[in-house]
Write an enzyme that holds these catalytic residues in place. Structure first.
Site, PDB file in Angstrom:
ATOM      1  N   SER A  28       0.839  -1.200   0.000  1.00  0.00           N
ATOM      2  CA  SER A  28       0.000   0.000   0.000  1.00  0.00           C
ATOM      3  C   SER A  28       0.872   1.247   0.000  1.00  0.00           C
ATOM      4  O   SER A  28       2.076   1.183   0.231  1.00  0.00           O
ATOM      5  CB  SER A  28      -0.899   0.004   1.232  1.00  0.00           C
ATOM      6  OG  SER A  28      -0.124   0.303   2.376  1.00  0.00           O
ATOM      7  N   LYS A  29       0.232   2.370  -0.237  1.00  0.00           N
ATOM      8  CA  LYS A  29       0.943   3.636  -0.242  1.00  0.00           C
ATOM      9  C   LYS A  29       1.559   3.896   1.137  1.00  0.00           C
ATOM     10  O   LYS A  29       2.632   4.465   1.251  1.00  0.00           O
ATOM     11  CB  LYS A  29      -0.036   4.756  -0.636  1.00  0.00           C
ATOM     12  CG  LYS A  29       0.578   6.140  -0.596  1.00  0.00           C
ATOM     13  CD  LYS A  29      -0.222   7.102  -1.419  1.00  0.00           C
ATOM     14  CE  LYS A  29      -0.077   8.548  -1.010  1.00  0.00           C
ATOM     15  NZ  LYS A  29       1.177   8.966  -0.450  1.00  0.00           N
ATOM     16  N   ARG A  30       0.855   3.449   2.172  1.00  0.00           N
ATOM     17  CA  ARG A  30       1.360   3.644   3.536  1.00  0.00           C
ATOM     18  C   ARG A  30       2.720   2.979   3.731  1.00  0.00           C
ATOM     19  O   ARG A  30       3.583   3.517   4.418  1.00  0.00           O
ATOM     20  CB  ARG A  30       0.360   3.084   4.563  1.00  0.00           C
ATOM     21  CG  ARG A  30      -0.919   3.876   4.680  1.00  0.00           C
ATOM     22  CD  ARG A  30      -1.160   4.398   6.097  1.00  0.00           C
ATOM     23  NE  ARG A  30      -0.790   3.469   7.169  1.00  0.00           N
ATOM     24  CZ  ARG A  30      -1.581   2.496   7.628  1.00  0.00           C
ATOM     25  NH1 ARG A  30      -2.778   2.295   7.102  1.00  0.00           N
ATOM     26  NH2 ARG A  30      -1.195   1.732   8.625  1.00  0.00           N
ATOM     27  N   ASP A  41       5.278   5.241   2.328  1.00  0.00           N
ATOM     28  CA  ASP A  41       5.485   6.431   3.172  1.00  0.00           C
ATOM     29  C   ASP A  41       6.319   6.070   4.400  1.00  0.00           C
ATOM     30  O   ASP A  41       7.212   6.808   4.799  1.00  0.00           O
ATOM     31  CB  ASP A  41       4.132   7.003   3.621  1.00  0.00           C
ATOM     32  CG  ASP A  41       3.346   7.580   2.445  1.00  0.00           C
ATOM     33  OD1 ASP A  41       3.973   7.802   1.384  1.00  0.00           O
ATOM     34  OD2 ASP A  41       2.130   7.776   2.576  1.00  0.00           O
TER      35      ASP A  41
END
Ligand code: GLU
Length: 506
Positions: free
Chosen positions: A261-263, A266
């Protein structure tokens, strides 16, 4: 008869293309090129609610950057257009009507409130054979009532009539035969009168058929839709030209379980998008591989190996080599961990392999930012050639090779402590004289003369060379000392040693 290979990448422009989508596009492209087939880019924009401005341009720019060529599409044109679903409304309508006329689909008037009520009264409510007769649809309502409602402008949807208890076989090139019982499926909405557009499933099947798609290659998250798609093909009478399905393994989190996921990006500091994305609504900026300094070749190579291998342990492969070697037989069923460190490793390897002049070109903007806009590119090429082994990204060249462009104004404290002794200035004075006497500063020649001098004076090699390096580089780091001094003007080398004598420990 073998079909001509025609594949499509069919993104929905609902935001930036995710790196998993890029991998899907890449595999489609590799397979198309390997088989002399066609690669179609189809924009699936039937969900107007989720349309995001700029997303389509982003998709085009991403594929272009990575060298994933498109043969037919909105920009490229082709004989099967339009390639944007919102421009194909009339086409879909015809097939929705065909299903209705053949009794394979029906009209349903249930409002969102009525559907919610049904969900509340029946646990696990599903609109299917077990419930459809108690709902408001053309299967249970008299025909004139249905027509009157439509004429009065009532909103309706068209639902696919799914017969329960049938085994549906999905043939998948990676997963083999996947068999699903139709009873678990609901009567999917195929069309909504509200926006006069088909849903994803209907538009997707009609287009795959009309565009003569031979292989549907897409992410595993679409596998649950495949049985429905098989039924739709049959219901429309297109069973004989059903494409071969290929569902690619999921991309998984680098650590822990679950989908990437994008998380994750990040948290661990890596991009999950090919290009930087500026969200038009929130203004949020998400980092991209391109802007982070990855080479497109490295990203392609890295992505190609997430879910596929060439059958041996070869890692470095150009696009042409990937095209030659790619095969679904070597795609894995299980998910591929997104090892972003491996992506960095590929970038490092591709930078090393790169021609020094090309690398210098990429480094010029970084140099300009540092205030060195008009350095001779030939000088830059030689400098980057000496330090490229130590970098992962082009911008790292500055940290590794800044001394080629600017004389040190400070000297690394711990190196000074260790390497700049009381007798060092005198040694360096003598070194200046030696260097002044060298006419040919090529590396081997200068080295020989300096070494002979050190030997004849019985000086300590380390004492001279470390201080020399400290004076020229500003710290005890960098490539071979005499390679550095071959590239720099001799006067600059001498000036730096002189400055060190004058300033260190003063
Ligand atoms: N529009 C779907 C997507 O966004 C296409 C899925 C498919 O390839 O069938 O991925």
């Amino acid at each position: 008869m073998e079909r001509k290979v025609r594949v499509r990448f069919a993104p929905s422009p609902t935001g930036p293309l995710h790196i998993g989508g890029v991998r899907t596009a890449l595999y489609n492209y590799l397979f198309a090129r390997q088989n002399g087939g066609s690669m179609i880019l189809r924009i699936e924009d039937t969900d107007s609610q989720r349309f995001v401005p700029g997303a389509e341009e982003y998709i085009n720019e991403s594929l272009n950057w990575l060298g994933i060529g498109i043969d037919e599409g909105v920009r490229e044109g082709g004989n099967y257009g339009p390639y944007k679903q919102s421009e194909r409304r009339e086409i879909y309508k015809q097939y929705v009507d065909q299903l209705l006329n053949d009794g394979k689909a029906y009209i349903a008037f249930d409002t969102p409130e009525e559907l919610n009520a049904a969900r509340e009264t029946h646990p696990n409510f599903q609109y299917d054979a077990s419930t459809r007769n108690s709902m408001r649809n053309s299967l249970v309502m008299p025909a004139d009532e249905v027509n009157a409602l439509i004429e009065s402008g009532a909103q309706y949807v068209v639902r696919f009539l799914i017969e329960p208890n049938q085994d549906i076989v999905v043939n998948d090139l990676i997963r083999g035969e996947v068999i699903i019982n139709s009873s678990i499926l609901d009567d999917k909405v195929l069309y909504k009168s509200a926006d006069n557009l088909p849903t994803y499933h209907m538009a997707n099947i009609v287009d795959d058929h009309l565009m003569e798609v031979s292989h549907v290659i897409r992410g595993e998250e679409w596998l649950p839709s495949a049985p429905l798609h098989v039924l739709l093909y049959k219901a429309l009478g297109w069973e004989d030209t059903m494409p071969q399905f290929v569902h690619l393994p999921l991309l998984l989190k680098p650590v822990g379980n679950g989908k990437l996921s994008k998380r994750d990006g990040d948290k661990l500091g890596f991009p999950v998008f090919p290009l930087e994305w500026h969200d038009p609504k929130s203004g949020e900026i998400s980092s991209g591989y391109r802007e982070k300094g990855y080479l497109p070749e490295a990203v392609v190579n890295f992505l190609a190996l997430l879910g596929w291998n060439p059958g041996d342990d070869t890692e470095m492969m150009s696009m042409d080599e990937l095209i030659a070697k790619f095969s679904f037989a070597h795609c894995s069923k299980s998910g591929a961990k997104f090892d972003y460190q491996k992506g960095i490793w590929f970038n490092h390897e591709y930078l090393i392999k790169m021609d020094d002049m090309d690398l210098a070109q990429l480094f010029m903007p970084v140099l300009a930012e540092q205030g060195y806009a008009d350095v001779d590119i030939n000088y830059v090429a030689k400098a980057v050639g000496m330090v490229k082994g130590r970098i992962n990204f082009v911008r790292d060249l500055w940290e590794q090779g800044d001394f080629f462009f600017k004389a040190p104004t400070e000297y690394a404290e711990k190196d000074v402590k260790k390497r700049w002794k009381e007798d060092t200035p005198a040694l360096m004075e003598e070194l200046i004289t030696v260097i002044e006497g060298i006419d040919d500063m090529t590396s081997a020649n200068a080295e020989k003369i300096v070494m002979d001098w050190i030997a004849s004076k019985e000086y300590h090699l380390g004492a001279v060379m470390n201080a020399f390096r400290l004076a020229v580089v500003g710290a005890c780091r960098g490539p071979h000392m005499f390679d550095i001094t071959e590239l720099m003007p001799k006067s600059e080398v001498i000036a730096r040693v002189r400055r060190a004598i004058d300033t260190i420990n003063k």
